[in-house]
Scaffold this active site. Sequence first.
Site, PDB file in Angstrom:
ATOM      1  N   LYS A   1       0.853  -1.185   0.000  1.00 48.52           N
ATOM      2  CA  LYS A   1       0.000   0.000   0.000  1.00 48.52           C
ATOM      3  C   LYS A   1       0.883   1.227   0.000  1.00 48.52           C
ATOM      4  O   LYS A   1       2.008   1.195   0.517  1.00 48.52           O
ATOM      5  CB  LYS A   1      -0.860   0.016   1.272  1.00 48.52           C
ATOM      6  CG  LYS A   1      -2.161   0.772   1.130  1.00 48.52           C
ATOM      7  CD  LYS A   1      -3.286  -0.144   0.670  1.00 48.52           C
ATOM      8  CE  LYS A   1      -4.593   0.610   0.546  1.00 48.52           C
ATOM      9  NZ  LYS A   1      -5.722  -0.279   0.266  1.00 48.52           N
TER      10      LYS A   1
ATOM     11  N   GLY B   1     -20.949   5.391   5.156  1.00 51.41           N
ATOM     12  CA  GLY B   1     -19.961   5.848   4.181  1.00 51.41           C
ATOM     13  C   GLY B   1     -20.567   5.820   2.802  1.00 51.41           C
ATOM     14  O   GLY B   1     -20.640   4.768   2.163  1.00 51.41           O
TER      15      GLY B   1
ATOM     16  N   GLY C   1     -19.501   6.922  -0.024  1.00 46.67           N
ATOM     17  CA  GLY C   1     -18.499   7.213  -1.041  1.00 46.67           C
ATOM     18  C   GLY C   1     -18.841   6.442  -2.307  1.00 46.67           C
ATOM     19  O   GLY C   1     -19.979   6.010  -2.497  1.00 46.67           O
TER      20      GLY C   1
ATOM     21  N   VAL D   1     -18.155   3.428  -3.396  1.00 45.33           N
ATOM     22  CA  VAL D   1     -18.635   2.046  -3.259  1.00 45.33           C
ATOM     23  C   VAL D   1     -19.920   2.000  -2.427  1.00 45.33           C
ATOM     24  O   VAL D   1     -20.902   1.346  -2.805  1.00 45.33           O
ATOM     25  CB  VAL D   1     -17.554   1.138  -2.641  1.00 45.33           C
ATOM     26  CG1 VAL D   1     -18.084  -0.285  -2.497  1.00 45.33           C
ATOM     27  CG2 VAL D   1     -16.296   1.141  -3.498  1.00 45.33           C
ATOM     28  N   GLY D   2     -19.934   2.714  -1.305  1.00 48.22           N
ATOM     29  CA  GLY D   2     -21.109   2.703  -0.423  1.00 48.22           C
ATOM     30  C   GLY D   2     -22.371   3.115  -1.163  1.00 48.22           C
ATOM     31  O   GLY D   2     -23.440   2.520  -0.971  1.00 48.22           O
TER      32      GLY D   2
HETATM   33  N1  PHE Z   1      -7.895   0.211  -2.991  1.00 53.20           N
HETATM   34  C1  PHE Z   1      -8.040  -1.154  -3.400  1.00 53.20           C
HETATM   35  C2  PHE Z   1      -8.149  -2.083  -2.219  1.00 53.20           C
HETATM   36  O1  PHE Z   1      -8.036  -1.691  -1.069  1.00 53.20           O
HETATM   37  C3  PHE Z   1      -6.895  -1.583  -4.254  1.00 53.20           C
HETATM   38  C4  PHE Z   1      -7.310  -1.494  -5.654  1.00 53.20           C
HETATM   39  C5  PHE Z   1      -6.772  -0.586  -6.451  1.00 53.20           C
HETATM   40  C6  PHE Z   1      -8.273  -2.289  -6.140  1.00 53.20           C
HETATM   41  C7  PHE Z   1      -7.174  -0.486  -7.743  1.00 53.20           C
HETATM   42  C8  PHE Z   1      -8.688  -2.200  -7.420  1.00 53.20           C
HETATM   43  C9  PHE Z   1      -8.145  -1.297  -8.230  1.00 53.20           C
HETATM   44  O2  PHE Z   1      -8.378  -3.249  -2.418  1.00 53.20           O
END
Ligand code: PHE
Length: 340
Positions: free
Chosen positions: A75, A179, A181, A183-184
């Site tokens: 990360k 949340g 955002g 995705v939420g």
């Molecule tokens: N941020 C995503 C995760 O925590 C990592 C990711 C980046 C996934 C790009 C898909 C595309 O899993």
Amino acid sequence: MVEPWEHAEVVTRLGARSGVPVTVAVHSRALGPAAGGIRFTTYPTWQDGLADALRLARGMTYKNAVAGLPYGGGKSVIAVPSSVPVTPALRSAALTDLAELIATFDGTYLGGPDIGTAPADMLFMRSFTRHVFCLPESAGGTGSSSGPTATGVLAALRAGATAVFGSPSVAGKRIVVVGMGSVGTLVAQALSAAGASVVASDIDPARAAGYEWISPADAYSEPADVLVPAAVGGVIGPGVQAPLVVGPANNQLRGDEVADQLAAAGVVWVPDFVASAGGVIYTLSRESDGLDGEAALAKVETIEDTVTAILSAATTNGTTPLAEALTLAERRLGTLALAD
Ligand code: PHE
């Protein structure tokens, strides 16, 4: 107490252009190059940013391993002090600083979007390193991974609902989504369309428009059928009042011991690194492994079977879903013998 050193490689440096600290944390390369998102956000101190990178990188090792992906865990964090305004100039300077750091990893770490970054930022960083993924569709990438991440959460939720309520259906269920955002919001829409009564929470109440609203301070202990954590991590303690918790936020628990407390209280917590893997599964399957969209989405849907297997093993073995998910990851990582 000195914690054992778990990570493979961690570099933090002060960005030469931006003057803000940038970090790449690689937790494990046991299964392949470390892959994980780039978080761009404010922290009280740079050490908090580093600590977040370490925790999130570890989460990616487990996420990628349980998902069956040939990638390790890593990360990046761009840690802006809370006192510094993020101007467009600072943003590009910091992204450039991090891109140069990622370039030094020479493909042993692959960065993608996370909180505070988007596919357009990956395209920007491509001028400095090839080792970023999830580019915009207009640049030949797969674009936002929010849709596949939401698809994975819904698959995990079906498995959880089957285990807890005896049916995958969410019709008539009261579901708190914390949340709103990228995705939420998608998860809330899909649940609502499937007949659930959605209660939405966000630090910005405007984002919960159209739903019953609840403040983030109350949301995690609101009585409901399902709790969906879709914001920041470190938020779930033993006070949850929903029998099922499943959502896309990373590092949801305040500590691993919360998994035991929840299980003892009869709450089924689907481990975050299993439920949130849809984005990384989809994006890497397409961009690195060459699957088409349909095949990649089918792989995301297998999260349902994975969650079913984890929950049933926890019941059979009298353990927790977290313990079973970690065992699955460690089996794939080949570190089972080293685990306690
Ligand atoms: N941020 C995503 C995760 O925590 C990592 C990711 C980046 C996934 C790009 C898909 C595309 O899993």
